[in-house]
Enzyme design. Structure first.
Site, short mmCIF file in Angstrom:
data_model
loop_
_atom_site.label_atom_id
_atom_site.label_comp_id
_atom_site.label_asym_id
_atom_site.label_seq_id
_atom_site.Cartn_x
_atom_site.Cartn_y
_atom_site.Cartn_z
N PHE A 1 0.86 -1.19 0.00
CA PHE A 1 0.00 0.00 0.00
C PHE A 1 0.89 1.23 0.00
O PHE A 1 1.70 1.42 0.89
CB PHE A 1 -0.94 0.05 1.21
CG PHE A 1 -1.84 1.25 1.17
CD1 PHE A 1 -3.01 1.25 0.41
CD2 PHE A 1 -1.50 2.43 1.84
CE1 PHE A 1 -3.82 2.38 0.33
CE2 PHE A 1 -2.32 3.56 1.76
CZ PHE A 1 -3.47 3.53 1.00
N ASP B 1 9.29 2.71 1.73
CA ASP B 1 8.13 3.47 2.23
C ASP B 1 8.02 3.20 3.73
O ASP B 1 7.59 2.14 4.15
CB ASP B 1 6.88 3.01 1.47
CG ASP B 1 5.60 3.71 1.96
OD1 ASP B 1 5.63 4.29 3.07
OD2 ASP B 1 4.59 3.65 1.25
N LYS C 1 2.56 10.10 8.04
CA LYS C 1 1.86 9.68 9.26
C LYS C 1 2.38 10.34 10.54
O LYS C 1 2.08 11.49 10.78
CB LYS C 1 1.85 8.16 9.33
CG LYS C 1 0.98 7.57 8.18
CD LYS C 1 0.20 6.35 8.55
CE LYS C 1 -0.97 6.13 7.60
NZ LYS C 1 -0.64 5.43 6.35
#
Ligand SMILES: *Cc1c(COP(=O)(O)O)cnc(C)c1O
Length: 399
Positions: free
Chosen positions: A141, A226, A255
């Site tokens: 993702f 990532d 995040k």
């Protein structure tokens, strides 16, 4: 507006908001540390931490103060000019990672979008226009923009919006042989999450990570890590790749970088970053003084509180406690993950468990269908982790 009941607010919201989310019928009004309070005064233990974004919990004092101070001084100026908070955060990020240079964005997807562009530009500059293909992983993702969906494996996210950009392929995560076979003269980069989040809390194996670096060096490819979800101490080290024999060329962050304030960042070595010249990439908001002051406050607190080692210790404790549930219930298959990025695999869809937990004041979520995901604020206490396990035990005992 404030005189509305919860039901009125939900109804009114659904009338004016696009229906892209299946929201839980609750309105949250405040938060402190790991506890959220709803509009009716009910308190919840938040094991989801704003999807791993509230790394220091809700409204931590250092972050509130930094935002207030910076907001009163200077909020936004664009990247036509210099600002001090951007310098401060970039220095912290480069001093605490393999990277030499930073580009600030506003979200995870945007950071990944930029990383893809940077990898391609680097290959174009150094090897010519044919080297543009990026290999991504199954169960990955990386975001919801067109570019990042091209490296996100879940087909359901792509229905009705194709064609996506071309030049991307997938290999089975943790399959060294498949990766080796997928590399062609056109390949320019390998992109992966060192610990997959959305795809089911699956860590890369040490052998796979080693092979990624080895193949990348052999074929002059870049490695894009990532760390948007797994970075910032969550897995027990400041960045998850540090636990492997693999240093990436590009890393993306978002995040918990600014503790819930929107921000994203691309970190790269000098060699790779030099492929970008003035005009090659840009953003209006990215790196603005307010976001960077928030990021700096969070990063300094991560270092001050030694969050990575706390996450390692509390995470190990939590995994032990969850293992007791695995041993007790046949339908609880296994624990997954590292540090405070943890999954609990069930042999049935987890949605009902999430709902029951919510009624009992525990916020968790479910990913990849049957993995209960825990990405709580990293300041969570052992007592709170015990509470979480006790509530899950109650729920499982009635199933
Ligand atoms: C959340 C996430 C993204 C996307 O970040 P957004 O800020 O939602 O765009 C990308 N990669 C990973 C690993 C993520 O967990």
């Amino acid at each position: 507006m404030m005189n509305m009941t919860k039901e009125e607010m939900i109804l009114a919201s659904d009338q004016v908001l696009m229906q892209t989310y299946k929201r839980v019928p609750v309105v949250f009004t405040s938060g402190e540390k790991c506890i959220l309070t709803d509009s009716e005064g009910k308190k919840y233990l938040d094991m989801m931490g704003g999807l791993a974004a509230c790394g220091l919990g809700h409204s931590p004092r250092v972050l509130v103060e930094a935002i207030n101070r910076q907001a009163a001084q200077l909020i936004h100026i664009t990247n036509y000019f210099y600002n001090e908070p951007q310098l401060e955060l970039a220095r912290l990020l480069t001093a605490n990672s393999f990277g030499d240079k930073v580009f600030f964005a506003n979200s995870g997807a945007e950071a990944n979008e930029g990383a893809i562009k940077l990898a391609r530009k680097y290959a174009y500059t150094n090897f010519g226009p044919e080297k543009y293909e990026i290999i991504a992983m199954t169960s990955s993702f990386h975001g919801r923009t067109l570019g990042t969906l091209s490296v996100t494996h879940n087909e359901a996210y792509k229905v009705g919006i194709e064609p996506l950009p071309k030049g991307f392929t997938f290999v089975t995560f943790n399959d060294e042989k498949a990766l080796e076979e997928a590399i062609t003269p056109n390949t320019c980069a390998i992109m992966l999450e060192p610990l997959q989040g959305e795809g089911g809390i699956t860590p890369a194996t040490p052998a796979f990570m080693k092979k990624v670096r080895q193949l990348a060096d052999e074929h002059q490819l870049l490695v894009i890590a990532d760390e948007i979800q797994c970075g910032f101490g969550r897995t027990g080290t400041m960045f998850a790749h540090e636990q492997y024999d693999m240093i990436p060329d590009i890393m993306t962050l978002a995040k918990s970088l600014a503790g819930g304030f929107p921000i994203g960042a691309i970190i790269a070595t000098d060699k790779v970053a030099s492929a970008w010249k003035p005009g090659d990439h840009g953003t209006t908001f990215g790196g603005n003084p307010l976001a960077c002051a928030a990021g700096t406050a969070v990063f300094q607190e991560l270092l001050n509180l030694e969050i990575p080692s706390k996450a390692a210790a509390n995470g190990a404790y939590f995994l032990e406690k969850l293992q007791e549930l695995v041993d007790k219930y046949a339908f609880v298959k296994r624990t997954k993950g590292k540090g405070l990025m943890v999954g609990l695999e069930l042999d049935f869809p987890g949605a009902a468990v999430v709902e029951k937990a919510f009624d009992k004041g525990l916020i968790i979520n479910c990913t990849a269908g049957n993995i209960i995901r825990f990405v709580p604020p990293m300041i969570i206490t052992k007592e709170e982790l015990d509470t979480c396990v006790t509530i899950l035990d109650e729920i499982f005992s009635q199933m």
